[in-house]
Design an enzyme around this catalytic site. Sequence first.
Site, mmCIF file in Angstrom:
data_model
loop_
_atom_site.group_PDB
_atom_site.id
_atom_site.type_symbol
_atom_site.label_atom_id
_atom_site.label_comp_id
_atom_site.label_asym_id
_atom_site.label_seq_id
_atom_site.Cartn_x
_atom_site.Cartn_y
_atom_site.Cartn_z
ATOM 1 N N LYS A 1 -58.941 115.058 -62.724
ATOM 2 C CA LYS A 1 -58.454 115.479 -61.406
ATOM 3 C C LYS A 1 -58.914 114.448 -60.387
ATOM 4 C CE LYS A 1 -56.183 118.994 -59.580
ATOM 5 N NZ LYS A 1 -55.231 119.928 -60.209
HETATM 6 P P1 NAD Z 1 -49.196 123.085 -51.775
HETATM 7 O O1 NAD Z 1 -49.931 122.154 -50.906
HETATM 8 O O2 NAD Z 1 -47.763 122.854 -52.053
HETATM 9 O O3 NAD Z 1 -49.333 124.590 -51.192
HETATM 10 C C1 NAD Z 1 -50.539 125.208 -50.888
HETATM 11 C C2 NAD Z 1 -50.220 126.450 -50.079
HETATM 12 O O4 NAD Z 1 -51.407 127.219 -49.876
HETATM 13 C C3 NAD Z 1 -49.677 126.151 -48.681
HETATM 14 O O5 NAD Z 1 -48.633 127.055 -48.374
HETATM 15 C C4 NAD Z 1 -50.877 126.422 -47.778
HETATM 16 O O6 NAD Z 1 -50.498 126.798 -46.458
HETATM 17 C C5 NAD Z 1 -51.511 127.566 -48.513
HETATM 18 N N1 NAD Z 1 -52.893 127.796 -48.162
HETATM 19 C C6 NAD Z 1 -53.889 126.887 -47.954
HETATM 20 N N2 NAD Z 1 -55.035 127.526 -47.615
HETATM 21 C C7 NAD Z 1 -54.748 128.842 -47.665
HETATM 22 C C8 NAD Z 1 -55.524 130.026 -47.425
HETATM 23 N N3 NAD Z 1 -56.796 129.937 -47.086
HETATM 24 N N4 NAD Z 1 -54.902 131.212 -47.561
HETATM 25 C C9 NAD Z 1 -53.588 131.305 -47.892
HETATM 26 N N5 NAD Z 1 -52.829 130.237 -48.123
HETATM 27 C C10 NAD Z 1 -53.405 129.022 -48.008
HETATM 28 O O7 NAD Z 1 -50.042 123.173 -53.132
HETATM 29 P P2 NAD Z 1 -49.556 123.652 -54.567
HETATM 30 O O8 NAD Z 1 -49.185 122.454 -55.332
HETATM 31 O O9 NAD Z 1 -48.621 124.771 -54.409
HETATM 32 O O10 NAD Z 1 -50.929 124.177 -55.182
HETATM 33 C C11 NAD Z 1 -51.415 125.495 -54.963
HETATM 34 C C12 NAD Z 1 -52.416 125.845 -56.051
HETATM 35 O O11 NAD Z 1 -51.779 125.735 -57.330
HETATM 36 C C13 NAD Z 1 -53.639 124.948 -56.133
HETATM 37 O O12 NAD Z 1 -54.743 125.705 -56.587
HETATM 38 C C14 NAD Z 1 -53.258 123.934 -57.198
HETATM 39 O O13 NAD Z 1 -54.372 123.317 -57.794
HETATM 40 C C15 NAD Z 1 -52.520 124.840 -58.148
HETATM 41 N N6 NAD Z 1 -51.602 124.163 -59.076
HETATM 42 C C16 NAD Z 1 -50.618 123.346 -58.639
HETATM 43 C C17 NAD Z 1 -49.755 122.757 -59.559
HETATM 44 C C18 NAD Z 1 -48.585 121.907 -59.138
HETATM 45 O O14 NAD Z 1 -47.800 121.513 -60.017
HETATM 46 N N7 NAD Z 1 -48.377 121.625 -57.874
HETATM 47 C C19 NAD Z 1 -49.928 122.984 -60.925
HETATM 48 C C20 NAD Z 1 -50.943 123.837 -61.345
HETATM 49 C C21 NAD Z 1 -51.766 124.428 -60.408
#
Ligand code: NAD
Length: 413
Positions: free
Chosen positions: A105
Amino acid sequence: MSKRSAYQAALEQFDKASGYLDLDPDIAQILRQPQRELTVHFPIRMDDGSIKVFTGYRVQYNNACGPYKGGIRYHPDVNSEEVKALAMWMAIKCAVVGIPYGGAKGGITCNPKEMSQGELERLTRRFATEISPIIGPQIDIPAPDVNTGQQTMAWFLDSIERKSGVKSPAVVTGKPLALDGSLGRTEATGRGVMLSTLEALQTMDMEPQNTTAVVQGYGNVGSVSAYLLEDQGVKIIGVSDSRGGIYKPEGLDTREVLKFKRENGSVVGYPGAERITNEELLELPCDILVPAALEGVINAENAKQVKAQVIVEGANGPTTPAADEILDAAGVLVIPDILANAGGVTVSYLEWVQNLQSYYWTEEKVNAQLGQILTKAFAKVWAIAQEKEVDMRVAAYIKALDRIAKATIMRGI
Ligand code: NAD
């Protein structure tokens, strides 16, 4: 939960599962540590002419089963402990779904919301150059995470290719289609969350059409999970982002909410829905809760108030070990991150395979492969959970640690 404790949480999960596995203490000693941690400090010229020094990380947790693999996060709270936890979960996740990768990561401590496109491009290009000695299609393959996306990957790829002079699309995944990305990648994590939810409902004899869901976080993972679940008949009654949440017991039109967020920067203010806090959102009466934002949001303080019967972890590490105990005692079924959100890395793998063979698949083929890999992994983890009478997280760890431990032992010390 402090970010420092994300790694402590990951280790607690590891130790709990390794007890059931009779993991050789010598192997456990190896797997409890990342293999390599790189920290870089580098300057960027900001739009106003000033120079600002940023700190970035790349943690390569384990590569016994294949090249390191994992996303890059841009967030003010990024620190080495958080990146270590996320890197370990990547290694475990890839082994849960059985794809030939290790785990890694990366992240940069920054606030991308206060930076211009030009500043973000310079930040990404310089970071890519700084960590390039340990990146490569057979070494370590980054991807998007919180606050990074296709554009970030395009800049990253271009910087690596310019430095080496070699075209190597397989060096990152989550690329735009114009730069050899894969069809289906943008929706892959949310699609995996949807598929895991359907599998979980089936084990409980629940019909999607008769269920309600709440989704925390409305970024890539949360928004896609929400609209794909809605397509399956699930009523989405509450969603949120960093600015707060919205609640509508009659059900939200999730694609309209996404459009509203794109136009207004937040789901907050969406017409016809009640405004609520992120804390209230997690405690709403519903069948399915999908935390899809950040770590540690379901913890010892609020776990008792969670009303959902199923939690499907879209985010990485949203449930603390203490909350796991409370939820387990209350009979809540938790589908852990290392299974539920593995759709993203699975289609990243399919993108990498397409890049290596320079031959591209239809979206139907990508989605079909994803479905096969995930449902097989779900069935196996479910079977372990039943056989050993453990929760799904411990069962997923057992499956993963068994695979990584075997590869480690065969390689020798
Ligand atoms: P992103 O940046 O697209 O979205 C994150 C979202 O979370 C945003 O809408 C933001 O406003 C919101 N957010 C941030 N702080 C917050 C809070 N305190 N309360 C409520 N909402 C909050 O990110 P993403 O890619 O969607 O990732 C989200 C999660 O999923 C992370 O934990 C990431 O590690 C995990 N993840 C992502 C992927 C991927 O392919 N993008 C894959 C596996 C896991």
